[in-house]
Design a protein around this motif. Structure first.
Motif, PDB file in Angstrom:
ATOM      1  N   ASP B 692       0.855  -1.190   0.000  1.00 51.41           N
ATOM      2  CA  ASP B 692       0.000   0.000   0.000  1.00 51.41           C
ATOM      3  C   ASP B 692       0.888   1.236   0.000  1.00 51.41           C
ATOM      4  O   ASP B 692       2.096   1.143   0.232  1.00 51.41           O
ATOM      5  CB  ASP B 692      -0.941  -0.008   1.217  1.00 51.41           C
ATOM      6  N   LEU B 693       0.261   2.371  -0.256  1.00 54.04           N
ATOM      7  CA  LEU B 693       1.057   3.596  -0.426  1.00 54.04           C
ATOM      8  C   LEU B 693       1.574   4.153   0.895  1.00 54.04           C
ATOM      9  O   LEU B 693       2.342   5.114   0.893  1.00 54.04           O
ATOM     10  CB  LEU B 693       0.232   4.658  -1.161  1.00 54.04           C
ATOM     11  N   TYR B 696       4.754   1.426   0.980  1.00 58.43           N
ATOM     12  CA  TYR B 696       5.570   1.411  -0.236  1.00 58.43           C
ATOM     13  C   TYR B 696       5.749   2.867  -0.618  1.00 58.43           C
ATOM     14  O   TYR B 696       4.786   3.554  -0.961  1.00 58.43           O
ATOM     15  CB  TYR B 696       4.839   0.641  -1.339  1.00 58.43           C
ATOM     16  N   HIS B 697       6.975   3.346  -0.530  1.00 57.41           N
ATOM     17  CA  HIS B 697       7.169   4.783  -0.656  1.00 57.41           C
ATOM     18  C   HIS B 697       7.301   5.236  -2.100  1.00 57.41           C
ATOM     19  O   HIS B 697       8.236   4.860  -2.796  1.00 57.41           O
ATOM     20  CB  HIS B 697       8.412   5.202   0.126  1.00 57.41           C
TER      21      HIS B 697
END
Lengths: 291, 768, 154
Positions: B692-693, B696-697
């Motif tokens: 997911d954001l 997960y950068h």
């Protein structure tokens, strides 16, 4: 399918009555930055949301450097970051609130929410511990004031302590003379919500010695806490390299990191000790003792 | 005539910009809801590799509002373009976490969601291989035991090793002779990470079967024609029965050019005629059920003489393509035939293979993923230069491929502006000035060159249709503009050719109902193929238009031209606005003469620069080239890396819209920076742990380096429309190895594994 | 459970019944037909759904619709007057968009920034917009657009 009610009390007793009537499946809704996500994931059983944002007392702030300050639980991070009194007397708190990267989050997330979520990586909580914060709680047993450090520890071991309880205010002690507080964090990228590891050191400074020392490491041990043995060493006498080294050794023994996807245990430990030294150094500079 | 050149090589805002900034653009999720909708609750695998023992659908079927639960018993078929290796629904085996296993069809999204959680799948776990290196081990689990039976498998050179789906090799010269000439030989293994396209708009699709049996699919795709082809084949239906239409695309980054979940809703719609079947992926599904970017494990061995001549290169590129190789075949192929990087090397042996692993199938991300190959090559080049004590710029300039050089492929290289690109980026970061170190901070600068083959599919004709009526000129092409500026580029070409103001030209939303017969698969060559098809279409259109006017005016067509929307006779100086001609007719002495709406089609079949003997995966039209440079600061105590300056330059042939090209380059550069420092989809025991954001950068505003330079170099491409070669979408290629080389210069350490995290730098500094 | 709410939306009062599960984003997009605020991550991580709630930028996907009763909400549909808002115009002219999915959210955050700080510098713009992701542009042209718009404002 989840279905829940919503109430919007205007007074604290109304909110408390609703919470107690509903029991374990009632949730306090403040900024919602964590709760709304949980509601979407349907992971928590919820039958009632008690929206406390419209209770004026919980959104009041009184800053008093002599007798201590009282901050309502629904003050947002943005409001705290921008508050002149907080900036002046509790600068580390203002700084930590401002460091939360997304403006949209700062506009919603509240100080009470940050405490109830209780992330071990929260720089805001580390700042509050530097100021020896206490919290006012309202529950079945009535109103009580507890040190924040105790509250964090207890909630960590038993999340159900939050059920039926409303955190109304955060109390900060009177401002000590020549007191400073510094936080140093390690971020994977500048806009990370929480630093991977952080160190907060606070103290007042008299005649070459630290007094009222507070040492907090974020992100390493399971919950945020003060390291009182380390604080003791810092306060025993003149803070030379030898004493700092002993404090670091003591701190190292109190840390019990485990590998995470963000950082290995080894790296966490090394960074915690490095940031601790950086924070002490920063504090000396802040308090005008560059020695 | 001078008008004609005004609209190319000149910056215009993208043609759809106003609709986007006012919120009026409709993306797939913005389409009005259909009546009689069945919402899909997708049941996906929780195991990276397992046999399915049984699926208990009864509890879900009893849930209120649930209409049906469909499994592989009801829906079967294998997706693929060249290699059909992706089941629409997992049948006996699951091969990755997130693989669709069943569909719950319900009357409301909430019911679909809750009921999906009630479907019980019993698994028998199998051993897991999550990287190419693991899958190539002798005792690795075999992901596709039935591989040889897959459609397309026989032609790909794979199957020689258990998990190898495809293998391409390129050899030139005599490798042994090459090693004998070398004074220094360096061998090294490099790894890139599994990353995610992370376009903001998630995937979604809805489909309905109408009373006449035809099907319509609305999808968040940039490639409706490609979807139609793949889905109709997988489901065994006539392509003409399926119409695919799209809305605006909220970013593709490569993941919206291929088929994945769209086939599911078409199959479900066939089972439930009259209903609209609607599937929206949630964020975790977007990370696990659609596509990721392939990771590369690269082994390189290169030999160089003391005089600085690269004489030999051996490479093995093992591509971790996840559970399906089809979408990556062009990538794997390109890595073989362009696997030397932009260098002249006489003795070469390159092997590039697609290796199955137990994660989400991979698809290219911005270009052909030559970024991964250059992560290895450009670091290797720096090591070679250091070994013979030569400046990295001089070493590169000495060895780069120039126009007229014979490539390892056998072809003679065309001219590019590679050397100019290198000059631009070294000047931008003041390469000559050695950065000043501070006690706890080390600084370094690094460089990287790149080339990327522009490839076309074997059926590489492209088609465009141009229509003129009282709404102006409308162009239909085969691919949607997912953000690259393709449609603006097309409009500029058309307006230029027709002599119209830019706002008279529209590009219609892509819809297979427009009936293009030769749609091109979405590929890096769209500038060339689509661009030329559009040029042909509008040139034909203009001929028809001019003929009609000439006939009405009783003049020779040779004297008639259109300038800025006004039809002019050079012979009689008679003129009339074109829009007025459509509205009121062509003005003649005998009264208005009716102007018919006109339509013309154009085709382009660019002749390939290189086509291999391999099965027809792709052909190379030409090479794009560019350079990047970076300056970094490394904290010696914590290992943190901060990029101070970043510069990229690309030879785009001719920038039809310079500012849009620069915008592509800057966006690409920041993605490349993310690849170098952060982006990494992490699997623990085969399970993705940061899908997911939040975890997960993706680079944020605050990650932008203090200085980011982008430069256009223009060496016109023969055969390209107005000399254009590329929209510069694949710039991330450049940046990551430049950052790695800068870190290496700063601290004297070579980090071969992507991403370069603070902890890895810290560990290296401590251990060395 | 359904609750009646009313709030100011782009300057006009709207009233509707919402369930407690609905977010502000759901209400805007599905109930009121305003699809300018985009649904993307839906978990408060990307900023595509940003709207102004009592003039402050918030993630509409993380606000419950019942919470906005009595508030004022502004969306991208309310930005335009007779002409495009200077920020919209600058975003177009400076090429601060590609796929456009992030644009409405970025415009509203930027609008709130300019209301607080009429002449922000680059660092202030970056920090104010840190909660809005863009996967396409690399941000540089968006920052430029905000600066151009700040100069264009009266």
């Amino acid at each position: 399918m989840l279905s829940y009610h919503y109430v919007r009390p205007r007074l604290l007793p109304e909110a408390l009555a609703a919470l107690q009537r509903e029991g374990a499946e009632a949730r306090v809704l403040a900024g919602g930055t964590t709760l709304v996500r949980q509601l979407k994931q349907q992971r928590v059983p919820v039958s009632l949301l008690v929206d406390i944002k419209h209770i004026p007392d919980l959104h009041s702030i009184r800053i008093d450097s002599r007798s201590g300050s009282r901050i309502g639980t629904t003050l947002t991070l943005e409001e705290l970051a921008a508050h002149a009194g907080v900036q002046k007397y509790y600068p580390l708190l203002a700084e930590a609130c401002a460091a939360v990267p997304a403006w949209q989050v700062r506009n919603r997330a509240t100080l009470g929410g940050e405490i109830c979520v209780g992330s071990r990586r929260s720089a805001i909580l580390a700042a509050l511990l530097c100021y020896e914060a206490a919290v006012t709680l309202h529950g079945a047993a009535g109103e009580q004031v507890r040190p924040l450090s105790d509250f964090i520890r207890d909630v960590y071991s038993d999340k159900s302590l939050l059920h039926g309880v409303l955190l109304s205010h955060i109390l900060l002690g009177p401002r000590l003379r020549r007191f400073g507080a510094v936080f140093r964090g390690l971020y994977q990228y500048p806009g990370q919500r929480h630093p991977v590891v952080g160190a907060a050191v606070a103290a007042s400074y008299y005649e070459g010695n630290f007094q009222h020392a507070r040492v907090i490491i974020s992100g390493v041990n399971p919950h945020l806490q003060r390291y009182t043995d380390v604080e003791q060493i810092l306060m025993e006498g003149t803070l030379d390299e030898d004493r700092l080294q002993r404090a670091a050794v003591e701190l190292g023994q109190a840390l019990h990191p485990v590998d995470t996807t963000q950082a290995s245990a080894e790296y966490q430990r090394a960074m915690a000790l490095h940031l601790f030294r950086q924070a002490v150094q920063g504090l000396r500079t802040q308090l005008g003792n560059s020695k | 005539m001078t008008r004609k050149t005004l609209l190319v090589g000149k910056t215009f805002p993208r043609i759809e910009a106003e609709a986007k900034v006012t919120g009026q653009s409709r993306y797939w999720l913005d389409l009005p809801p259909a009546t009689n909708t069945l919402y899909v609750g997708l049941v996906t695998s929780t195991r990276p590799h397992a046999r399915i023992l049984g699926i208990d659908t009864a509890p879900a079927l009893q849930h209120e509002g649930v209409e049906a639960v469909l499994t592989a018993e009801h829906i079967s078929g294998m997706l693929g373009n060249m290699l059909c290796d992706r089941p629409i629904l997992a049948a006996h085996t699951v091969r990755y976490v997130g693989e669709p296993v069943a569909l719950v069809l319900a009357r409301s999204p909430a019911a679909a969601h809750s009921a999906a959680a009630l479907v019980q799948v019993r698994y028998d776990d199998l051993p897991v291989a999550i990287t190419a290196d693991e899958s190539l081990l002798p005792d690795a689990p075999i992901l596709h035991p039935e591989f040889s039976a897959y459609q397309g498998a026989a032609a790909l050179g794979g199957g020689d090793l258990p998990n190898v789906a495809a293998r391409f090799t390129m050899t030139a010269g005599d490798l042994e002779a090459g090693w004998a000439q070398a004074d220094v030989i360096i061998e090294q293994q490099y790894h890139t990470s599994v990353r995610h396209h992370a376009a903001l708009e998630r995937h979604g699709a809805s489909a309905r079967q109408k009373a006449d049996g035809t099907l319509i699919l609305w999808a968040s795709t940039a490639a409706p024609y490609a979807l139609r082809k793949e889905i109709s084949r997988a489901l065994g239906i006539d392509a003409q029965r399926l119409r695919v239409t799209c809305a605006r695309v909220g970013g593709g980054i490569g993941a919206k050019s291929r088929t994945s979940i769209e086939a599911l809703v078409v199959a479900a719609a066939m089972a439930y005629p009259g209903y609209t079947v609607h599937l929206e992926l949630q964020q975790s599904g977007e990370f696990t059920s659609v596509f990721v970017r392939p990771a590369l494990s690269a082994y390189l061995k290169m030999g160089v003489t003391r005089q600085g001549e690269i004489v030999a290169m051996q490479a093995r590129y093992a591509w971790d393509v996840g559970a399906s190789a089809d979408a990556c075949l062009e990538t794997v192929w390109s890595a073989a035939y362009a696997g030397t990087g932009p260098y002249r090397i006489p003795h070469v042996a390159i092997d590039s293979e697609a290796v199955y692993t137990n994660h989400t199938p991979a698809a290219p991300m911005r270009g052909n993923d030559m970024a991964e190959v250059h992560w290895a090559i450009e670091q290797h080049i720096d090591q070679l230069a250091a070994a013979i004590d030569m400046d990295p710029v001089a070493f590169r300039l000495h060895n780069i491929v120039k126009g007229g050089d014979r490539l390892a492929l056998g072809q003679i290289m065309h001219v590019t502006g590679l050397d100019q690109c290198l000059q631009k980026v070294t000047a931008a970061i003041d390469w000559q000035r050695r950065p000043d170190d501070r006690p706890s901070m080390a600084r370094g600068k690094g460089l990287a060159l790149f080339w990327s083959p522009t490839t076309v599919a074997p059926d590489h004709s492209a088609e465009a249709c141009a229509r003129f009526d009282d709404d102006g000129c409308t162009i239909a092409i085969d691919n949607e503009d997912a953000g690259t500026g393709l449609h603006t580029f097309v409009a500029q070409l058309a307006a230029t050719e027709l002599g119209l103001p830019l706002d008279w030209v529209q590009v219609s939303p892509v819809d297979t109902a427009q009936g293009l017969q030769y749609p091109q698969r979405k590929a890096t060559a769209e500038v060339c193929s689509v661009g030329n098809a559009v040029l042909m279409a509008v040139r034909r259109l203009k001929v028809h238009l001019v003929q009609q006017v000439a006939a009405a005016w009783n003049e020779s067509p040779n004297h008639i031209d259109i300038i800025d929307g006004i039809v002019i006779s050079h012979a009689t100086e008679r003129q009339q606005a074109l829009d007025e001609m459509f509205r009121a007719g062509i003005a003649t002495a005998a009264g208005p003469s009716f102007l018919r709406p006109l339509e013309a089609r154009g085709y382009a079949t660019p002749s390939p620069f290189f086509a291999s003997d391999d099965p027809e995966i792709a052909s190379i039209l030409y090479f794009c080239a560019g350079a990047a440079a970076a300056e970094v600061e490394v904290n010696r105590t914590t290992g943190e890396v901060k990029v101070l300056q970043l510069a990229a330059a690309v030879d785009v042939g001719h920038a039809i819209n310079p500012d849009l090209v620069l915008s592509q380059m800057k966006g690409g550069a920041l993605q490349g920076l993310g690849a170098a420092l952060w982006e990494n989809l992490i699997y623990k025991d085969g399970v993705p742990i940061n899908p997911d954001l939040y975890n997960y950068h993706v680079a944020m505003f605050t990650d932008l380096p203090a200085q980011l330079f982008a430069h256009i170099v223009e060496v016109p491409q023969e055969g390209g429309p107005y000399g254009a070669r590329s929209l510069a979408a694949d710039v991330p290629v450049l940046v990551a190895p430049a950052v790695a080389n800068a870190v290496a210069q700063a601290v004297g350490l070579r980090l071969t594994r992507m991403p370069i995290t603070a902890e890895t730098v810290w560990r290296f500094l401590r251990e060395n | 459970m359904k609750y009646p709410i009313s709030f100011h939306l782009n300057g006009k009062i709207v009233s509707l019944e919402v369930s407690t599960q609905e977010t502000l984003l759901d209400a805007l997009r599905q109930r009121l037909g305003l699809t300018g605020a985009k649904e993307a991550c839906n978990e408060g991580n990307c900023g595509a759904c940003t709207v102004l709630l009592n003039s402050a930028p918030v993630y509409a996907c993380m606000v419950l619709a019942v919470e906005v009763d009595g508030s004022a909400v502004e969306t991208v549909e309310g930005m335009e007057g007779e002409e495009l808002h200077p920020l919209q115009k600058a975003l177009i002219d400076q090429h601060g968009l590609q796929c456009g999915y992030c644009s409405p959210g970025i415009l509203l955050t930027a609008q709130a920034l300019l209301a607080h700080n009429s002449r922000p510098n680059k660092t202030q713009i970056r920090e104010a917009l840190a909660g809005n992701l863009c996967r396409c542009t690399g941000y540089t042209d968006i920052i430029k657009a905000v600066q151009v718009a700040s100069r264009a404002r009266r």
